[in-house]
Each structure stands twice: as C-alpha cells, then as structure tokens.
Scaffold this motif. Sequence first.
Motif, PDB file in Angstrom:
ATOM      1  N   CYS A   1      50.521  35.446 -29.595  1.00  0.00           N
ATOM      2  CA  CYS A   1      51.164  34.836 -28.582  1.00  0.00           C
ATOM      3  C   CYS A   1      52.430  33.958 -29.068  1.00  0.00           C
ATOM      4  O   CYS A   1      51.994  33.162 -29.854  1.00  0.00           O
ATOM      5  CB  CYS A   1      50.547  33.905 -27.348  1.00  0.00           C
ATOM      6  SG  CYS A   1      51.424  33.110 -26.279  1.00  0.00           S
TER       7      CYS A   1
ATOM      8  N   LEU B   1      54.402  31.866 -27.742  1.00  0.00           N
ATOM      9  CA  LEU B   1      54.421  30.628 -27.143  1.00  0.00           C
ATOM     10  C   LEU B   1      53.318  29.694 -27.519  1.00  0.00           C
ATOM     11  O   LEU B   1      53.568  28.671 -27.096  1.00  0.00           O
ATOM     12  CB  LEU B   1      54.833  30.710 -25.839  1.00  0.00           C
ATOM     13  CG  LEU B   1      56.130  31.314 -25.235  1.00  0.00           C
ATOM     14  CD1 LEU B   1      56.197  31.495 -23.856  1.00  0.00           C
ATOM     15  CD2 LEU B   1      57.194  30.763 -26.038  1.00  0.00           C
ATOM     16  N   CYS B   2      52.602  30.276 -28.443  1.00  0.00           N
ATOM     17  CA  CYS B   2      51.367  29.296 -28.814  1.00  0.00           C
ATOM     18  C   CYS B   2      51.943  28.380 -29.883  1.00  0.00           C
ATOM     19  O   CYS B   2      52.538  28.997 -31.020  1.00  0.00           O
ATOM     20  CB  CYS B   2      50.160  29.877 -29.019  1.00  0.00           C
ATOM     21  SG  CYS B   2      49.137  30.120 -27.591  1.00  0.00           S
TER      22      CYS B   2
ATOM     23  N   HIS C   1      47.378  27.922 -23.315  1.00  0.00           N
ATOM     24  CA  HIS C   1      47.647  29.394 -23.366  1.00  0.00           C
ATOM     25  C   HIS C   1      47.053  29.725 -21.869  1.00  0.00           C
ATOM     26  O   HIS C   1      46.051  30.114 -21.892  1.00  0.00           O
ATOM     27  CB  HIS C   1      46.967  30.031 -24.575  1.00  0.00           C
ATOM     28  CG  HIS C   1      47.375  31.486 -24.431  1.00  0.00           C
ATOM     29  ND1 HIS C   1      48.455  32.002 -24.789  1.00  0.00           N
ATOM     30  CD2 HIS C   1      46.673  32.750 -23.918  1.00  0.00           C
ATOM     31  CE1 HIS C   1      48.509  33.560 -24.471  1.00  0.00           C
ATOM     32  NE2 HIS C   1      47.183  33.741 -24.168  1.00  0.00           N
TER      33      HIS C   1
ATOM     34  N   HIS D   1      51.460  33.270 -21.041  1.00  0.00           N
ATOM     35  CA  HIS D   1      51.562  32.106 -21.181  1.00  0.00           C
ATOM     36  C   HIS D   1      52.701  31.362 -20.316  1.00  0.00           C
ATOM     37  O   HIS D   1      53.738  31.819 -20.425  1.00  0.00           O
ATOM     38  CB  HIS D   1      51.991  31.938 -23.055  1.00  0.00           C
ATOM     39  CG  HIS D   1      51.952  30.451 -23.586  1.00  0.00           C
ATOM     40  ND1 HIS D   1      51.365  30.329 -24.588  1.00  0.00           N
ATOM     41  CD2 HIS D   1      52.301  29.468 -22.937  1.00  0.00           C
ATOM     42  CE1 HIS D   1      51.337  28.980 -24.785  1.00  0.00           C
ATOM     43  NE2 HIS D   1      52.050  28.383 -23.773  1.00  0.00           N
TER      44      HIS D   1
HETATM   45 ZN   LIG Z   1      50.153  31.314 -25.864  1.00  0.00          ZN
END
Ligand SMILES: [Zn+2]
Length: 333
Positions: free
Chosen positions: A91, A93-94, A132, A171
Amino acid sequence: MSWENRILGVEALRPYLSNKSEPDFRSLVEGLARQQLAAWPMLRDAVAGLARVEYKKLSVRASEVLAQFNPQRIVSTAAKVDAAAIKQRPCFLCAENLPPEERGVAFDEEFVVLFNPFPVLSRHLVITSRRHIPQTMEGNFGTLLDLALDLGGEFFVLYNGPACGASAPDHLHFQACEGELLPMIRDIGTWERRILSKDSVVESFTLKDYRLNALIARGSDREALIDWFDRAERLLAEVTGAESEPMLNLVVTRDGDRWTVVVFPRDKHRPDRYFAEGDAKLTVSPAAIDLSGVLVVPQPDHFAKITSRDVEEIYAEVTLSAAAFDTWLRTCD
Ligand SMILES: [Zn+2]
C-alpha cells in the motif's frame, strides 16, 4: 519508517516557516512544502514537471474544460484497482512504504497531510489516515469540511469513492489542491441555478443545462451540512440500488464563512473508451478533479485527438443518468 518519524512538528519545520511565531495549520503545510521541495528530489522533479504540462481548452455544453496533458499521471490514471491487484501491491499510503524522504504534517489525531508526488494541480496534497482502513465517507464528511476550513479559500478538498477514482480503495484518504484553475468552482459562482431547497441553513441547487449532473449545497453550519450530506448519500444509495456507499466524488470549498459541497453521483468508474482498442481508445479515468473541469490525459496521442464531444460523452457515461439524477433530486427535496 513509522508515522511518528514522518510527521514534522513546529520545531522541525521552524527553519521553513516564514512567520516564526505560532504557525497555524496552513502555515505548517506551507513549511512542509518548502521542506519537501528541499529534501525530496522526486517531488521537486514532479513539481517542475507540473509547470510544463500542456492544456487544451475545450467547450463542453458551453462550459470550459481544460484537457491536461500530464504524462506523470499515467500511474494513477491506469492504476489497477481491482481487489486482486490491490491485495498484491504494497500500500503506497502506509507509512512504511512511502519514499524515504516523504514527510507530513498532522491533521487531528487520525490524518497526515502529505505532498502528492504525482500532482495534477499546484499544492496537490494527499490527506491520509494513519491506519490502513478502507476508503469510505462514513463518519468522515466532517473531516472534509474541517480540512477545507483550515486550508482556507485558496484550496479545494476532494474525495474519490473506493469504486470511482480512488487509486488506494483500501486506504482512507482525501486530497486537496489549489482551486484557482478549476473551471467548475468559477462556474458555480456564475452559472444559472435550479434552486432545490433554500432553507435558512443549507441551500441546495444544481446548475441548469450544465455539462454534467452534480448536486451542490452551501451553508455555514457544520452539523447541518453533515446531516444534509448523510441524507443525500443515503437517498442516492436507494435510488442507485447501492448495497454499500453509492459511487460518488466530492469537492468541498470554503469561501468567507460558508462551505460549498459538490456531489458528483456516478454510474461507472471508467468509460468504455478506456478499455477500447486502436483509434477509439482514450486513456482517461475521471475522478473529482476531472469532473470539475481539469481532465487529465496522460498519453500524448490521446491528448492530441480528444475533442469537446468526447469529453461530453465521457461525462455523461460515467456520471448518474438524467432520469436517476432527477429521481434522486425529487427524493432529496
Ligand atoms: Zn495502507
């Protein structure tokens, strides 16, 4: 790297703040811009690339649309967002997967403001959850209003639903950009309206014979706007038969003491021409910014050939049909 290590506070940003006293959220974001442009070459290159994007002015049912040739955006426009593909990729955006130089500013306990390394407009921010958790508007509409308020009038804030534009449906995140270039923000101020409800708290309307179907609400009472949105969203789910969140994109602006909320109800994510072969193919994948009048076209040949007629057809195809839109408006009354 954890969020704790990525979030920069006042002290870390001090060298980048022009006003050295007590900075507000907007000043911290400005400080973050300076810090990231100095320390993160990928963002610096992307911002330089944004200055070179080309625009083609189109007139779609008498309203202006800017087709934007932006080759950097191919990663997002052509992002695989099916469940299998999402499961297989780390991911982006993590905290642990962000580029090493990326830093952010906290927005309340839950969110972090980051600079998007694939910008469409200037000051393109991604406001991501520290957790998340799936993309949803449930319980989050107030955060959109708060972001628009705290970023101030130069910005607009947007939300792309998990099945209609979010490249990370797994996310929770929003975006924000400077709104100066966005044709629809100007149109809302000048276009002839069809007033739906003019109670003293929330005014709602559509734009007459506009290039696409969107429902707009204005008001200065945060709780009343949240109630208005929750109801409109629930009724949209009923009209479209959605089992969970109905497909929608949102744009929120703040002007003086009030918010303006634009709801774009959707029929589908990508137009048929996205999947076509040969001459008919057009790699466009409309989300909130595209529907608001800056249509991103990452492929040079597609940018060269796209016409006003194409854009009109694509808007009609991906947004809610006229019949369903009218039914929705009637139930919202
Ligand atoms: Zn994420």
